[in-house]
Design an enzyme around this catalytic site. Structure first.
Site, PDB file in Angstrom:
ATOM      1  N   ASP A 144      51.678  42.029  57.011  1.00  0.00           N
ATOM      2  CA  ASP A 144      52.178  42.843  56.316  1.00  0.00           C
ATOM      3  C   ASP A 144      51.364  43.854  56.774  1.00  0.00           C
ATOM      4  O   ASP A 144      51.196  45.197  55.916  1.00  0.00           O
ATOM      5  CB  ASP A 144      51.024  42.727  54.483  1.00  0.00           C
ATOM      6  CG  ASP A 144      52.065  41.627  53.995  1.00  0.00           C
ATOM      7  OD1 ASP A 144      53.348  41.135  54.278  1.00  0.00           O
ATOM      8  OD2 ASP A 144      51.514  41.366  52.660  1.00  0.00           O
ATOM      9  N   GLY A 145      50.122  44.075  57.857  1.00  0.00           N
ATOM     10  CA  GLY A 145      49.300  45.112  58.239  1.00  0.00           C
ATOM     11  C   GLY A 145      50.182  46.017  59.075  1.00  0.00           C
ATOM     12  O   GLY A 145      50.253  47.238  59.042  1.00  0.00           O
TER      13      GLY A 145
ATOM     14  N   ALA B 242      46.249  42.996  47.123  1.00  0.00           N
ATOM     15  CA  ALA B 242      45.829  42.624  48.650  1.00  0.00           C
ATOM     16  C   ALA B 242      44.377  42.489  48.685  1.00  0.00           C
ATOM     17  O   ALA B 242      43.297  41.470  47.708  1.00  0.00           O
ATOM     18  CB  ALA B 242      45.474  43.965  49.670  1.00  0.00           C
TER      19      ALA B 242
ATOM     20  N   ALA C 192      42.028  44.499  46.655  1.00  0.00           N
ATOM     21  CA  ALA C 192      41.848  44.734  45.096  1.00  0.00           C
ATOM     22  C   ALA C 192      41.643  43.185  44.562  1.00  0.00           C
ATOM     23  O   ALA C 192      40.999  42.527  43.550  1.00  0.00           O
ATOM     24  CB  ALA C 192      42.785  45.729  44.325  1.00  0.00           C
ATOM     25  N   LEU C 193      42.721  41.947  45.066  1.00  0.00           N
ATOM     26  CA  LEU C 193      42.584  40.383  44.192  1.00  0.00           C
ATOM     27  C   LEU C 193      41.532  40.237  44.758  1.00  0.00           C
ATOM     28  O   LEU C 193      40.868  38.919  43.645  1.00  0.00           O
ATOM     29  CB  LEU C 193      44.062  40.118  45.197  1.00  0.00           C
ATOM     30  CG  LEU C 193      44.298  38.647  43.665  1.00  0.00           C
ATOM     31  CD1 LEU C 193      44.551  38.748  42.729  1.00  0.00           C
ATOM     32  CD2 LEU C 193      45.600  38.225  45.206  1.00  0.00           C
TER      33      LEU C 193
ATOM     34  N   ALA D 260      31.254  44.499  43.563  1.00  0.00           N
ATOM     35  CA  ALA D 260      30.141  43.697  43.670  1.00  0.00           C
ATOM     36  C   ALA D 260      29.046  45.328  43.059  1.00  0.00           C
ATOM     37  O   ALA D 260      27.888  45.495  43.438  1.00  0.00           O
ATOM     38  CB  ALA D 260      29.370  43.484  45.224  1.00  0.00           C
TER      39      ALA D 260
END
Length: 288
Positions: free
Chosen positions: A73-74, A189, A191-192, A212
């Site tokens: 994917d990158g 990605a 965010a998950l 965090a």
């Protein structure tokens, strides 16, 4: 078998071991289907493949009407942002690990490409973010993102303090390690991994996920994609902004990262029968 396309761009993850023979095989296969083939310039330089023409990404967009991307994917993220403005459709051959957007297994590329080149495929369009860094009223940096834009604290510093607005309305002030603004594509990605939900690509929205956060009530939220999002740096040392984790600009106090929906969309082609939910089941092992 007649071809719907005439000229394919071939892009590879040239750092991967054993990539050269795979690219050679795919190039010969496409030529056998009646297509011209050009390699992306960095792919050609780093693999030593010289039998075909080589072009920089902007030139590929002008010359080619299909892009075949071999890697993970990158690799796809890097070229998709470049080719979106030229409306060139992309096919992903997966040589990576997860492969949410490079979905054709490398050992099945012949069956997939053979029918897709003839015009038998599923097509989908994915929204992109575009954004810029504004300092003292001037845009000093701009870029696109297919996955996400991330405002981060410095590597050795403490938290960063951010103020976030949608349009003219402030929605949150937070102290955290950073903030992710992701597209639906990017929801699987970074965010998950930061605790955000998965957002279907058909949903017209952006996902905002604190990293965090100092305050536990700062939770992920899905925002409409028809307005501008402004992330202002209030405090914190050595903050930075990343576009798909590739481009970086250092941020000062008072800098604003302004984000909006890009006018360009990425075109993905998939084998007939492809399913987004099926991809989630396979990649996330929801069948277990």
């Amino acid at each position: 078998m007649a071809s719907r396309f005439r000229h394919a761009a071939l892009v590879g993850k040239y750092q991967a071991q054993g990539i050269r023979p795979v690219l050679d095989d795919i190039a010969h296969f496409l030529i056998g289907l009646g297509l011209d083939v050009s390699l992306e310039a960095d792919t050609a330089r780093n693999t030593g493949i010289t039998e075909y023409g080589a072009h920089e990404p902007a030139d590929l967009g002008r010359h080619c009407d299909l892009a075949v991307v071999v890697g993970g994917d990158g690799t796809m993220l890097g070229i998709a942002r470049e080719l979106a403005r030229h409306h060139v459709p992309l096919v992903g051959i997966n040589q990576g690990r997860l492969g949410f957007i490079t979905d054709v297994p490398v050992d099945r590329y012949r069956d997939a490409l053979g029918t897709m080149v003839a015009g038998d495929y599923e097509e989908e369009h994915r929204a992109m973010l575009e954004g810029g860094v504004w300092r003292d009223g001037t845009c000093i940096f701009s870029e696109f993102a297919l996955n996400e834009i991330v405002v981060n604290r410095g590597a050795t510093a403490g938290m960063v303090e951010l103020r976030v607005a949608v349009g003219e309305e402030q929605i949150v002030g937070l102290r955290a390690d950073g903030l992710i603004v992701a597209t639906p594509t990017g929801s699987t990605a970074y965010a998950l991994s930061a605790g955000g939900p998965i957002v279907h690509p058909a949903i017209a929205g952006w996902l905002m996920v604190p990293i965090a956060s100092h305050t536990l009530s700062n939770r992920p939220i899905v925002l409409p994609d028809d307005g501008e999002i402004t992330v202002e740096v209030v405090a914190g040392r050595d903050a930075s902004v990343n576009f798909d984790m590739h481009r970086l600009a250092s941020l000062l106090h008072g800098d604003q990262v302004r984000l909006r929906r890009s006018a360009h969309k990425v075109r993905f082609l998939h084998p007939r029968g492809w399913s987004y939910y099926g991809t989630l089941r396979r990649k996330l092992r929801w069948y277990e």
